[in-house]
Scaffold this motif. Structure first.
Motif, PDB file in Angstrom:
ATOM      1  N   TRP A  76      67.392  28.062  76.332  1.00 56.19           N
ATOM      2  CA  TRP A  76      68.248  27.622  75.235  1.00 56.19           C
ATOM      3  C   TRP A  76      68.213  26.119  74.989  1.00 56.19           C
ATOM      4  O   TRP A  76      68.588  25.666  73.893  1.00 56.19           O
ATOM      5  CB  TRP A  76      69.683  28.072  75.490  1.00 56.19           C
ATOM      6  N   LEU A  77      67.790  25.338  75.968  1.00 58.66           N
ATOM      7  CA  LEU A  77      67.717  23.883  75.775  1.00 58.66           C
ATOM      8  C   LEU A  77      66.318  23.428  75.373  1.00 58.66           C
ATOM      9  O   LEU A  77      66.067  22.234  75.253  1.00 58.66           O
ATOM     10  CB  LEU A  77      68.149  23.161  77.056  1.00 58.66           C
ATOM     11  N   ASN A  78      65.430  24.379  75.156  1.00 62.26           N
ATOM     12  CA  ASN A  78      64.071  24.055  74.735  1.00 62.26           C
ATOM     13  C   ASN A  78      63.993  24.118  73.206  1.00 62.26           C
ATOM     14  O   ASN A  78      64.139  25.195  72.620  1.00 62.26           O
ATOM     15  CB  ASN A  78      63.091  25.059  75.352  1.00 62.26           C
ATOM     16  N   PRO A  79      63.783  22.993  72.539  1.00 57.76           N
ATOM     17  CA  PRO A  79      63.755  23.012  71.060  1.00 57.76           C
ATOM     18  C   PRO A  79      62.645  23.874  70.489  1.00 57.76           C
ATOM     19  O   PRO A  79      62.765  24.400  69.385  1.00 57.76           O
ATOM     20  CB  PRO A  79      63.558  21.535  70.695  1.00 57.76           C
ATOM     21  N   HIS A  80      61.568  24.066  71.247  1.00 60.41           N
ATOM     22  CA  HIS A  80      60.457  24.866  70.743  1.00 60.41           C
ATOM     23  C   HIS A  80      60.844  26.332  70.582  1.00 60.41           C
ATOM     24  O   HIS A  80      60.277  27.033  69.743  1.00 60.41           O
ATOM     25  CB  HIS A  80      59.251  24.747  71.678  1.00 60.41           C
ATOM     26  N   VAL A  81      61.806  26.800  71.385  1.00 58.36           N
ATOM     27  CA  VAL A  81      62.181  28.207  71.293  1.00 58.36           C
ATOM     28  C   VAL A  81      62.816  28.511  69.940  1.00 58.36           C
ATOM     29  O   VAL A  81      62.638  29.593  69.376  1.00 58.36           O
ATOM     30  CB  VAL A  81      63.129  28.602  72.446  1.00 58.36           C
ATOM     31  N   TYR A  82      63.536  27.533  69.385  1.00 57.91           N
ATOM     32  CA  TYR A  82      64.158  27.738  68.076  1.00 57.91           C
ATOM     33  C   TYR A  82      63.104  27.704  66.971  1.00 57.91           C
ATOM     34  O   TYR A  82      63.193  28.455  65.997  1.00 57.91           O
ATOM     35  CB  TYR A  82      65.223  26.669  67.836  1.00 57.91           C
ATOM     36  N   VAL A  87      62.769  30.078  63.452  1.00 53.72           N
ATOM     37  CA  VAL A  87      62.119  29.600  62.225  1.00 53.72           C
ATOM     38  C   VAL A  87      60.833  30.373  61.935  1.00 53.72           C
ATOM     39  O   VAL A  87      60.688  30.989  60.876  1.00 53.72           O
ATOM     40  CB  VAL A  87      61.833  28.089  62.317  1.00 53.72           C
ATOM     41  N   LEU A  88      59.892  30.339  62.869  1.00 57.10           N
ATOM     42  CA  LEU A  88      58.583  30.931  62.600  1.00 57.10           C
ATOM     43  C   LEU A  88      58.643  32.455  62.513  1.00 57.10           C
ATOM     44  O   LEU A  88      58.168  33.049  61.536  1.00 57.10           O
ATOM     45  CB  LEU A  88      57.588  30.481  63.665  1.00 57.10           C
ATOM     46  N   LEU A  89      59.213  33.109  63.536  1.00 53.26           N
ATOM     47  CA  LEU A  89      59.301  34.563  63.475  1.00 53.26           C
ATOM     48  C   LEU A  89      60.228  35.008  62.345  1.00 53.26           C
ATOM     49  O   LEU A  89      59.999  36.046  61.718  1.00 53.26           O
ATOM     50  CB  LEU A  89      59.781  35.132  64.809  1.00 53.26           C
TER      51      LEU A  89
END
Length: 207
Positions: free
Chosen positions: A126-132, A137-139
């Motif tokens: 949850w603290l990894n910005p790439h997961v969002y 966004v992408l999915l």
């Protein structure tokens, strides 16, 4: 065909999740050490499912208000898939390896408590910005391009990919450790990811 959104979601989700990162390394580490594998894997799967649903629902609401966003999402999604395919192909040419040490904190020779393990994997997620960027966004944009009810089938496919990946990584860690430690294995995996992403991009444009 109803199977296309599911397969597109599965391929896109798996390609994003399988990238080398601290979260995967931590799950691999817990699996090899056989420490609290079930709660760690459950946190990863549940987190991905929530983020995927948030992305699909959010983009669905936007496209219902502005139908032209579906066209933009389809074109943007195809462009993203092609770019991601190029990056995967580049990684295949210069492969790295996933090791347990990538996520080994100080004092990792000691056993990790269940609460500490869950909090660690939750933070890595949850603290990894790439997961969002990847899930919301992408999915979310790729799912929106499928329309209704295709976007929800896309979400199911992506969530199933997450379930299978983290289950295999956590519970099959001892058998997979040698596989993930070999750069040649990642060369093959990234090569397959590049082909799948390129094929999905073409299918999305023709769908």
């Amino acid at each position: 065909m109803a199977s296309f959104p599911v397969l597109a979601g599965f391929g896109s989700g798996l390609s994003l999740i399988a990238a080398i990162g601290a979260q995967n390394a931590f799950v691999l580490r817990q699996g090899i050490r056989r420490e609290h594998v079930l709660p760690v894997v459950a946190v990863c799967i549940a987190s991905d499912a929530l983020l995927i649903l948030a992305g699909v629902a959010g983009f669905g609401a936007l496209t219902s208000q502005a139908p032209w966003l579906l066209v933009a999402a389809r074109l943007g999604g195809a462009a993203f898939l092609l770019v991601y395919a190029v990056f995967a192909a580049r990684r295949a040419l210069r492969p790295a390896a996933l090791t347990v040490e990538d996520a080994a904190p100080p004092g990792s020779d000691r056993r990790t408590g269940a609460q500490a393990a869950v909090l660690t994997v939750a933070a890595l997620t949850w603290l990894n910005p790439h997961v969002y960027l990847d899930t919301v966004v992408l999915l979310g944009s790729l799912a929106a391009a499928q329309g209704d009810p295709g976007r929800w089938l896309f979400a199911v496919g992506a969530a199933v990919a997450s379930l299978l990946w983290f289950s295999a990584l956590g519970f099959g860690a001892r058998g997979l450790r040698r596989f993930f430690a070999r750069p040649a294995s990642w060369r093959v995996l990234d090569g397959l990811v590049a082909v799948v992403m390129a094929a999905l991009a073409v299918s999305l444009l023709l769908h």
